[in-house]
Design a protein around this motif. Structure first.
Motif, PDB file in Angstrom:
ATOM      1  N   ILE A   1       0.866  -1.190   0.000  1.00 54.03           N
ATOM      2  CA  ILE A   1       0.000   0.000   0.000  1.00 54.03           C
ATOM      3  C   ILE A   1       0.899   1.234   0.000  1.00 54.03           C
ATOM      4  O   ILE A   1       1.861   1.309   0.776  1.00 54.03           O
ATOM      5  N   SER A   2       0.579   2.153  -0.886  1.00 54.30           N
ATOM      6  CA  SER A   2       1.410   3.349  -1.006  1.00 54.30           C
ATOM      7  C   SER A   2       0.538   4.596  -1.010  1.00 54.30           C
ATOM      8  O   SER A   2      -0.598   4.562  -1.481  1.00 54.30           O
ATOM      9  N   PHE A   3       1.130   5.654  -0.519  1.00 54.31           N
ATOM     10  CA  PHE A   3       0.469   6.955  -0.623  1.00 54.31           C
ATOM     11  C   PHE A   3       1.477   7.918  -1.226  1.00 54.31           C
ATOM     12  O   PHE A   3       2.565   8.104  -0.685  1.00 54.31           O
ATOM     13  N   SER A   4       1.119   8.501  -2.376  1.00 51.00           N
ATOM     14  CA  SER A   4       2.024   9.449  -3.006  1.00 51.00           C
ATOM     15  C   SER A   4       1.588  10.867  -2.663  1.00 51.00           C
ATOM     16  O   SER A   4       0.407  11.186  -2.737  1.00 51.00           O
ATOM     17  N   GLN A   5       2.566  11.681  -2.301  1.00 51.00           N
ATOM     18  CA  GLN A   5       2.241  13.065  -1.931  1.00 51.00           C
ATOM     19  C   GLN A   5       2.183  13.994  -3.141  1.00 51.00           C
ATOM     20  O   GLN A   5       2.057  15.205  -2.968  1.00 51.00           O
ATOM     21  N   GLU A   6       2.270  13.382  -4.332  1.00 49.17           N
ATOM     22  CA  GLU A   6       2.311  14.186  -5.564  1.00 49.17           C
ATOM     23  C   GLU A   6       1.321  15.341  -5.579  1.00 49.17           C
ATOM     24  O   GLU A   6       1.657  16.475  -5.845  1.00 49.17           O
ATOM     25  N   PHE A   7       0.050  14.995  -5.291  1.00 49.50           N
ATOM     26  CA  PHE A   7      -0.982  16.030  -5.447  1.00 49.50           C
ATOM     27  C   PHE A   7      -0.836  17.128  -4.393  1.00 49.50           C
ATOM     28  O   PHE A   7      -1.167  18.282  -4.629  1.00 49.50           O
ATOM     29  N   LEU A   8      -0.273  16.782  -3.228  1.00 50.56           N
ATOM     30  CA  LEU A   8      -0.049  17.797  -2.195  1.00 50.56           C
ATOM     31  C   LEU A   8       1.122  18.700  -2.595  1.00 50.56           C
ATOM     32  O   LEU A   8       1.117  19.902  -2.347  1.00 50.56           O
ATOM     33  N   LEU A   9       2.122  18.075  -3.234  1.00 51.59           N
ATOM     34  CA  LEU A   9       3.338  18.816  -3.552  1.00 51.59           C
ATOM     35  C   LEU A   9       3.232  19.605  -4.856  1.00 51.59           C
ATOM     36  O   LEU A   9       4.046  20.480  -5.118  1.00 51.59           O
ATOM     37  N   LYS A  10       2.185  19.300  -5.642  1.00 54.27           N
ATOM     38  CA  LYS A  10       1.949  20.017  -6.920  1.00 54.27           C
ATOM     39  C   LYS A  10       1.964  21.524  -6.696  1.00 54.27           C
ATOM     40  O   LYS A  10       2.543  22.281  -7.439  1.00 54.27           O
ATOM     41  N   LYS A  11       1.278  21.905  -5.615  1.00 52.54           N
ATOM     42  CA  LYS A  11       1.136  23.305  -5.252  1.00 52.54           C
ATOM     43  C   LYS A  11       2.507  24.005  -5.127  1.00 52.54           C
ATOM     44  O   LYS A  11       2.651  25.180  -5.429  1.00 52.54           O
ATOM     45  N   TRP A  12       3.518  23.262  -4.676  1.00 52.39           N
ATOM     46  CA  TRP A  12       4.834  23.836  -4.461  1.00 52.39           C
ATOM     47  C   TRP A  12       5.757  23.594  -5.650  1.00 52.39           C
ATOM     48  O   TRP A  12       6.871  24.111  -5.683  1.00 52.39           O
ATOM     49  N   GLY A  13       5.332  22.761  -6.588  1.00 55.87           N
ATOM     50  CA  GLY A  13       6.165  22.467  -7.756  1.00 55.87           C
ATOM     51  C   GLY A  13       7.376  21.620  -7.420  1.00 55.87           C
ATOM     52  O   GLY A  13       8.350  21.577  -8.158  1.00 55.87           O
ATOM     53  N   GLY A  14       7.347  20.931  -6.288  1.00 60.11           N
ATOM     54  CA  GLY A  14       8.482  20.094  -5.916  1.00 60.11           C
ATOM     55  C   GLY A  14       8.345  19.651  -4.473  1.00 60.11           C
ATOM     56  O   GLY A  14       7.295  19.837  -3.856  1.00 60.11           O
ATOM     57  N   ILE A  15       9.424  19.061  -3.957  1.00 55.77           N
ATOM     58  CA  ILE A  15       9.368  18.489  -2.613  1.00 55.77           C
ATOM     59  C   ILE A  15       9.756  19.514  -1.553  1.00 55.77           C
ATOM     60  O   ILE A  15      10.785  20.182  -1.672  1.00 55.77           O
ATOM     61  N   VAL A  16       8.933  19.622  -0.532  1.00 55.26           N
ATOM     62  CA  VAL A  16       9.269  20.467   0.614  1.00 55.26           C
ATOM     63  C   VAL A  16       9.472  19.501   1.792  1.00 55.26           C
ATOM     64  O   VAL A  16       8.514  18.882   2.259  1.00 55.26           O
ATOM     65  N   PRO A  17      10.729  19.309   2.236  1.00 54.18           N
ATOM     66  CA  PRO A  17      11.026  18.255   3.211  1.00 54.18           C
ATOM     67  C   PRO A  17      10.140  18.265   4.451  1.00 54.18           C
ATOM     68  O   PRO A  17       9.661  17.222   4.892  1.00 54.18           O
ATOM     69  N   GLU A  18       9.864  19.439   4.999  1.00 53.75           N
ATOM     70  CA  GLU A  18       9.068  19.525   6.227  1.00 53.75           C
ATOM     71  C   GLU A  18       7.626  19.041   5.977  1.00 53.75           C
ATOM     72  O   GLU A  18       7.056  18.291   6.771  1.00 53.75           O
ATOM     73  N   ILE A  19       7.074  19.435   4.843  1.00 54.24           N
ATOM     74  CA  ILE A  19       5.701  19.008   4.511  1.00 54.24           C
ATOM     75  C   ILE A  19       5.682  17.506   4.252  1.00 54.24           C
ATOM     76  O   ILE A  19       4.783  16.784   4.710  1.00 54.24           O
ATOM     77  N   ALA A  20       6.700  17.016   3.549  1.00 53.06           N
ATOM     78  CA  ALA A  20       6.781  15.576   3.264  1.00 53.06           C
ATOM     79  C   ALA A  20       6.838  14.791   4.578  1.00 53.06           C
ATOM     80  O   ALA A  20       6.122  13.805   4.756  1.00 53.06           O
ATOM     81  N   ALA A  21       7.656  15.239   5.531  1.00 61.83           N
ATOM     82  CA  ALA A  21       7.806  14.522   6.807  1.00 61.83           C
ATOM     83  C   ALA A  21       6.480  14.479   7.553  1.00 61.83           C
ATOM     84  O   ALA A  21       6.078  13.437   8.082  1.00 61.83           O
ATOM     85  N   ARG A  22       5.773  15.587   7.590  1.00 59.49           N
ATOM     86  CA  ARG A  22       4.492  15.629   8.315  1.00 59.49           C
ATOM     87  C   ARG A  22       3.473  14.697   7.668  1.00 59.49           C
ATOM     88  O   ARG A  22       2.651  14.085   8.351  1.00 59.49           O
ATOM     89  N   ASN A  23       3.523  14.593   6.344  1.00 63.49           N
ATOM     90  CA  ASN A  23       2.588  13.689   5.680  1.00 63.49           C
ATOM     91  C   ASN A  23       2.906  12.226   5.937  1.00 63.49           C
ATOM     92  O   ASN A  23       1.999  11.418   6.094  1.00 63.49           O
ATOM     93  N   HIS A  24       4.186  11.894   5.981  1.00 64.04           N
ATOM     94  CA  HIS A  24       4.551  10.511   6.329  1.00 64.04           C
ATOM     95  C   HIS A  24       4.023  10.179   7.726  1.00 64.04           C
ATOM     96  O   HIS A  24       3.477   9.101   7.968  1.00 64.04           O
ATOM     97  N   LEU A  25       4.198  11.134   8.631  1.00 63.45           N
ATOM     98  CA  LEU A  25       3.776  10.941  10.023  1.00 63.45           C
ATOM     99  C   LEU A  25       2.270  10.654  10.085  1.00 63.45           C
ATOM    100  O   LEU A  25       1.805   9.787  10.812  1.00 63.45           O
TER     101      LEU A  25
END
Ligand code: KG4
Ligand code: ZN
Length: 332
Positions: free
Chosen positions: A28-52
């Motif tokens: 089972i996977s969850f991709s943050q693509e659609f959340l990160l679209k808004k930023w046009g790339g990866i924002v480490p802090e946002i990515a970490a909170r989403n994993h959590l």
């Protein structure tokens, strides 16, 4: 035997239950693509909170789907490096908690090694082989002598190939992540209409550079601000042609020993890359697309290999001393 794989190194939260026959009981996977679209790339802090937020529900779901419980586990594999610190710590903490609670051995997994060794989920490629990892964070050639003996032959001096795809898509206003979008648009385009530079073309080694091609697309767009659909397809095809030509050229240098070639990582999904490499290198093996982008299955698979080959677990943590060639490009 039941193996849990946990992957949280970047923007995908992915968990898998694998058995000793390498059968996937559930992934089972969850991709943050659609959340990160808004930023046009990866924002480490946002990515970490989403994993959590996502990891525990995904773990619950994967056990439910496979009709297993954590007490059935024999082994846990978790990505420990390389990757973004916050996202990595999220996965590692979950893995350590399960390991301590249920007394299950824990294998720390090198994400890059796992990308290439994922070939062994589907094919029996023997060692040594020439490995090319092409993803959003890495573009590296290895001589792979065993599941833990990875000799770095060369790689990018600046950005990774996937970063070059993602940045171009952002500059062209196409969205994130850019690789798949450019791949699809390029299918209708002419790859030789525009000339984009091939980094380190004459260096005579297997090092790569993608910062020049990124600058070239930025300059092109500033000079041609409104591109109609047919021109856009040609731009995507020509840009993709430059990236793939660089990888193909440097792969020839890397493979002076004519070894079997294994290609993994997100960019290995690219259809143009696949067709060019299949024509040029008869002994090429591609990791299947579903295991190319980040996934928990490749991590569980690597943990199983480590167990089967009795790899001393601390060795899995070893990072090559030439680690400086790992991509330095920013990803936003
Ligand atoms: O391996 P991965 O999921 O994450 C990292 O470890 O970086 O790779 C993600 C990268 C992104 O840059 C994405 O644009 C690229 O893989 N990618 C592609 C394609 N599908 C994904 N690049 C080119 N063509 C594709 N079809
Ligand atoms: Zn990856």
């Amino acid at each position: 035997m039941l193996i849990l794989g946990i992957e949280t190194s970047c923007d995908d939260t992915s968990v898998c239950l694998l058995n000793e026959k390498k059968e996937v009981l559930a992934e089972i996977s969850f991709s943050q693509e659609f959340l990160l679209k808004k930023w046009g790339g990866i924002v480490p802090e946002i990515a970490a909170r989403n994993h959590l937020e996502k990891l525990v529900p995904l773990l619950e779901e994967v056990f439910l789907k496979a009709n297993k419980s954590p007490s059935n586990l024999d082994l846990i594999g978790v990505t420990t490096h390389p990757g973004l610190l916050g996202p990595l710590l999220t996965g590692l903490n979950a893995a350590k908690t399960l390991s301590l609670l249920y007394k299950i051995p824990l294998v720390p997994v090198n994400h890059i090694y796992a990308h290439l060794e994922a070939i062994h989920l589907v094919e029996d490629v023997s060692y040594p082989y020439l490995g090319l990892v092409v993803s959003g964070g890495h573009s590296i050639f290895f001589k792979v002598k065993s599941a833990v003996d990875f000799e770095v032959l060369g790689g990018t001096k600046d950005d990774a190939a996937g970063e070059a795809f993602d940045k171009a898509a952002k500059i062209l206003g196409l969205g994130y992540p850019g690789g798949k979008i450019i791949d699809d648009l390029a299918k209708k385009g002419n790859p030789t209409r525009f000339e984009f530079p091939i980094g380190l073309r004459t260096s005579g080694d297997c090092n790569l550079s993608f910062s020049g091609v990124k600058t070239a697309i930025r300059t092109f767009v500033s000079k041609n601000p409104s591109l109609d659909d047919s021109i856009l397809a040609d731009v995507c095809a020509s840009y993709q042609h430059a990236i793939v030509s660089a990888l193909e050229l440097k792969c020839s240098f890397a493979n002076s020993e004519n070894l079997p070639i294994v290609i993994g990582g997100g960019v290995a999904c690219n259809s143009y890359l696949r067709s060019r490499f299949l024509k040029k290198f008869p002994k090429v093996h591609f990791v299947p697309p579903k295991y190319c982008t980040d996934n928990g299955t490749m991590i569980a698979n690597y943990a199983l290999l480590a167990k089967e080959q009795a790899i001393p677990f601390p060795d899995c943590l070893k990072i090559d001393s030439k680690g400086s060639i790992f991509s330095k490009g920013d990803r936003t």
